[in-house]
Write a protein that holds these residues in place. Structure first.
Motif, PDB file in Angstrom:
ATOM      1  N   TYR A 251       0.832  -1.204   0.000  1.00 52.64           N
ATOM      2  CA  TYR A 251       0.000   0.000   0.000  1.00 52.64           C
ATOM      3  C   TYR A 251       0.868   1.257   0.000  1.00 52.64           C
ATOM      4  O   TYR A 251       1.908   1.315   0.665  1.00 52.64           O
ATOM      5  CB  TYR A 251      -0.909   0.022   1.230  1.00 52.64           C
ATOM      6  CG  TYR A 251      -1.949  -1.067   1.254  1.00 52.64           C
ATOM      7  CD1 TYR A 251      -3.199  -0.869   0.681  1.00 52.64           C
ATOM      8  CD2 TYR A 251      -1.669  -2.294   1.844  1.00 52.64           C
ATOM      9  CE1 TYR A 251      -4.149  -1.867   0.698  1.00 52.64           C
ATOM     10  CE2 TYR A 251      -2.623  -3.303   1.869  1.00 52.64           C
ATOM     11  CZ  TYR A 251      -3.861  -3.079   1.292  1.00 52.64           C
ATOM     12  OH  TYR A 251      -4.810  -4.075   1.311  1.00 52.64           O
ATOM     13  N   LYS A 252       0.398   2.234  -0.748  1.00 52.88           N
ATOM     14  CA  LYS A 252       0.982   3.564  -0.720  1.00 52.88           C
ATOM     15  C   LYS A 252      -0.129   4.578  -0.483  1.00 52.88           C
ATOM     16  O   LYS A 252      -1.290   4.348  -0.835  1.00 52.88           O
ATOM     17  CB  LYS A 252       1.678   3.889  -2.050  1.00 52.88           C
ATOM     18  CG  LYS A 252       2.883   3.035  -2.378  1.00 52.88           C
ATOM     19  CD  LYS A 252       3.478   3.460  -3.720  1.00 52.88           C
ATOM     20  CE  LYS A 252       4.670   2.597  -4.096  1.00 52.88           C
ATOM     21  NZ  LYS A 252       5.217   2.994  -5.420  1.00 52.88           N
ATOM     22  N   LEU A 253       0.246   5.712   0.106  1.00 52.38           N
ATOM     23  CA  LEU A 253      -0.674   6.832   0.285  1.00 52.38           C
ATOM     24  C   LEU A 253      -0.072   8.057  -0.374  1.00 52.38           C
ATOM     25  O   LEU A 253       1.130   8.322  -0.228  1.00 52.38           O
ATOM     26  CB  LEU A 253      -0.924   7.108   1.769  1.00 52.38           C
ATOM     27  CG  LEU A 253      -1.557   5.986   2.590  1.00 52.38           C
ATOM     28  CD1 LEU A 253      -1.600   6.381   4.060  1.00 52.38           C
ATOM     29  CD2 LEU A 253      -2.960   5.673   2.084  1.00 52.38           C
ATOM     30  N   ARG A 254      -0.902   8.780  -1.123  1.00 46.01           N
ATOM     31  CA  ARG A 254      -0.463  10.029  -1.744  1.00 46.01           C
ATOM     32  C   ARG A 254      -1.332  11.163  -1.214  1.00 46.01           C
ATOM     33  O   ARG A 254      -2.561  11.108  -1.331  1.00 46.01           O
ATOM     34  CB  ARG A 254      -0.585   9.984  -3.273  1.00 46.01           C
ATOM     35  CG  ARG A 254       0.130   8.853  -3.942  1.00 46.01           C
ATOM     36  CD  ARG A 254       0.223   9.057  -5.454  1.00 46.01           C
ATOM     37  NE  ARG A 254      -1.024   9.442  -6.074  1.00 46.01           N
ATOM     38  CZ  ARG A 254      -1.945   8.596  -6.511  1.00 46.01           C
ATOM     39  NH1 ARG A 254      -1.777   7.290  -6.358  1.00 46.01           N
ATOM     40  NH2 ARG A 254      -3.036   9.035  -7.104  1.00 46.01           N
ATOM     41  N   LYS A 255      -0.704  12.173  -0.637  1.00 42.91           N
ATOM     42  CA  LYS A 255      -1.454  13.367  -0.255  1.00 42.91           C
ATOM     43  C   LYS A 255      -1.458  14.334  -1.424  1.00 42.91           C
ATOM     44  O   LYS A 255      -0.395  14.716  -1.936  1.00 42.91           O
ATOM     45  CB  LYS A 255      -0.870  14.037   0.977  1.00 42.91           C
ATOM     46  CG  LYS A 255      -1.745  15.200   1.453  1.00 42.91           C
ATOM     47  CD  LYS A 255      -1.445  15.634   2.865  1.00 42.91           C
ATOM     48  CE  LYS A 255      -2.484  16.650   3.332  1.00 42.91           C
ATOM     49  NZ  LYS A 255      -2.242  17.091   4.718  1.00 42.91           N
ATOM     50  N   LEU A 256      -2.660  14.705  -1.872  1.00 43.57           N
ATOM     51  CA  LEU A 256      -2.795  15.529  -3.070  1.00 43.57           C
ATOM     52  C   LEU A 256      -3.223  16.946  -2.724  1.00 43.57           C
ATOM     53  O   LEU A 256      -3.933  17.180  -1.730  1.00 43.57           O
ATOM     54  CB  LEU A 256      -3.841  14.918  -4.016  1.00 43.57           C
ATOM     55  CG  LEU A 256      -3.647  13.468  -4.452  1.00 43.57           C
ATOM     56  CD1 LEU A 256      -4.707  13.088  -5.474  1.00 43.57           C
ATOM     57  CD2 LEU A 256      -2.241  13.243  -5.016  1.00 43.57           C
ATOM     58  N   ASP A 257      -2.824  17.880  -3.553  1.00 43.73           N
ATOM     59  CA  ASP A 257      -3.350  19.241  -3.506  1.00 43.73           C
ATOM     60  C   ASP A 257      -4.756  19.195  -4.110  1.00 43.73           C
ATOM     61  O   ASP A 257      -4.910  18.843  -5.289  1.00 43.73           O
ATOM     62  CB  ASP A 257      -2.452  20.168  -4.312  1.00 43.73           C
ATOM     63  CG  ASP A 257      -2.889  21.625  -4.234  1.00 43.73           C
ATOM     64  OD1 ASP A 257      -4.092  21.878  -4.033  1.00 43.73           O
ATOM     65  OD2 ASP A 257      -2.026  22.499  -4.391  1.00 43.73           O
ATOM     66  N   PRO A 258      -5.806  19.524  -3.341  1.00 43.75           N
ATOM     67  CA  PRO A 258      -7.163  19.424  -3.887  1.00 43.75           C
ATOM     68  C   PRO A 258      -7.389  20.289  -5.122  1.00 43.75           C
ATOM     69  O   PRO A 258      -8.230  19.964  -5.963  1.00 43.75           O
ATOM     70  CB  PRO A 258      -8.052  19.900  -2.729  1.00 43.75           C
ATOM     71  CG  PRO A 258      -7.231  19.697  -1.505  1.00 43.75           C
ATOM     72  CD  PRO A 258      -5.818  19.939  -1.933  1.00 43.75           C
TER      73      PRO A 258
END
Length: 479
Positions: A251-258
């Motif tokens: 698993y990976k998590l990416r925090k995105l700019d909305p």
């Protein structure tokens, strides 16, 4: 299901205790300044009376033997309780004893609801996913809609792609489909569909941005709120591993700019982790199931996606649950409440003498314990959500004498402020389970709603089925 029929009788007032106004110890809480494009974060105020009474009921008596109806999603405003029922969204006036047909509004979708978010915008809107062309032989879950909860208006709808499930991407014909997920962040409705993520403009529904993934990785779920985090699953391709082995998936998590979809950071979970959920996108807190199917660790991340602190739950003293449903909600963790600096969970039930437990706080920077709030004998405490700097919690009595209560716990002062005390009719006793039901506190009211309704096991003349029950203070509303 044919939702029709008369409602059962029952008293409105469920529990009375001293009806005077309650003082609010500790520091005052100011409302959080929010606009229509923000995800709603309300600060609840203690009511003038701690007498709890029924504020709303929605029930049916005409379900057929063995019938099962999905009821995904429940949302509340200051005057409307909205519920998903198969392929329909209904809005009911709070303060009523409602039967099917009493809706203030009713929105029929093209097919069954196949995804939703618990979040609501500052102007009372939310997003759902639904299947297109319900009449067709294969109805794909590839439609997203933004709905106004006050009037049931379909603000906009859009179509997104569909991908095959598993390590192979691309053509979906004759294969299992990836489950899509949806979340709200500032100004954006984000949808994951396996092969990528689409960000829609919250006001108009136009595509703001898209991201793509390539096999053997796929976007599988999204968490919203103050931030936006996408969960990515990747298959190892190691043919020597059993098909169902947790070693096969990482698993990976990416925090995105909305606003742009640009990745601000990426976090990779350890190999062998069975599941990763995201109770909070900002501050970032993840719930990890490592070597087990239950949550074994809570991990707080910093603003670069690096591990700040790990809170181990492996000694069995604490319980942290995230819902397991057919709907891809990776941020639906009903007994994990995340504040600005702390995360709150409950202990395991203590059954040696009288049933009891406690809620414990952990510092997000260090992982150390902070505050402990005891349920008292003959009751259990469950975190519900943060309300400013305070934690709203549900105290459920199991001695048949003391009332249930909605309380606010203040970590800064150790104070407990009762909002109201209440009892429950026998028909609603099963609605307090946190994983099987939706529990919402909004605008001074507490709502219990079922996620699915089932008809009687055997033929009966009538069986009353509660779908939603709302509790509020008996204090009259100011004009």
């Amino acid at each position: 299901m044919v939702l029709a029929g008369a409602l059962g009788t029952g008293g409105w007032l469920l529990w009375a205790r001293d009806g005077g106004a309650s003082d609010t110890p500790g520091k005052s809480q100011d409302p959080i300044a929010q606009g229509p494009l923000d995800v709603r974060e309300t600060v609840e105020k203690p009511p003038a009376s701690t007498n709890g009474q029924m504020a709303f009921r929605f029930s049916v008596d005409d379900m057929k033997t063995g019938e099962h109806v999905e009821m995904p999603g429940m949302w509340a405003t200051d005057r409307i309780l909205a519920k998903g029922i198969n392929k329909t969204l209904v809005g009911l006036a709070i303060g009523t004893d409602a039967a099917p047909g009493d809706e203030k509004w009713r929105l029929e979708l093209d097919g069954p609801i196949c995804g939703y978010t618990r979040h609501v915008t500052g102007d009372h809107r939310t997003a759902v996913l639904f299947r297109a062309n319900d009449w067709a032989e294969e109805a794909l879950c590839n439609q997203v809609a933004l709905v106004d909860l006050d009037d049931g208006r379909l603000v906009w709808e859009a179509k997104f792609p569909v991908s095959a499930a598993g390590r192979e991407s691309g053509d979906v014909a004759g294969t299992d489909k990836d489950r899509p997920g949806v979340a709200l962040a500032h100004g954006t409705v984000a949808v994951t569909w396996g092969g990528g993520t689409v960000g829609y403009d919250m006001e108009k529904g136009a595509t703001r941005w898209t991201t793509t993934t390539t096999a053997p990785c796929q976007d599988m779920g999204v968490a919203g709120g103050r931030g936006l985090i996408v969960r990515e699953e990747c298959w190892s391709g190691d043919e020597s591993l059993p098909a169902g082995s947790p070693q096969n998936v990482t698993y990976k998590l990416r925090k995105l700019d909305p606003a742009t979809g640009e990745a601000r950071w990426t976090y990779s979970a350890a190999k062998g982790v069975r599941a990763v959920d995201v109770p909070s996108a900002d501050p970032a807190v993840i719930a990890v199931s490592a070597g087990d199917t239950v949550v074994t660790d809570l991990i707080s991340l910093d603003d670069r996606g690096r591990n700040r602190a790990t809170i181990s739950l492996r000694n069995g003293a604490y319980a942290a649950e995230c819902s397991l449903t057919d709907y891809l909600l990776i941020d639906d963790c009903p007994t994990i409440a995340v504040g600005k600096d702390e995360v709150f969970i409950r202990s395991k039930d203590q059954l040696e003498k009288q049933t009891s437990n406690w809620i414990i706080g952990f510092d997000l920077a260090t992982g150390n314990t902070t505050k402990k709030f005891d349920s008292g004998p003959g009751a259990l405490l469950y975190p519900v959500r943060m309300s400013g700097d305070r934690l709203l919690a549900l105290r459920l009595s199991n001695d048949g004498i003391a009332p249930n209560a909605l309380v606010a716990l203040d970590p800064a002062t150790d104070d407990e402020v009762p909002y109201f005390y209440f009892g429950l009719p026998s028909e609603a006793q099963m609605m307090t389970g946190t994983n099987e039901n939706d529990i919402v506190v909004q605008n001074g009211r507490l709502f219990f709603g079922v996620k699915a309704a089932n008809g009687p096991a055997e033929p009966k003349t009538k069986q009353w089925s509660y779908l939603v029950l709302g509790i509020g203070s008996s204090a009259p509303k100011k004009p």
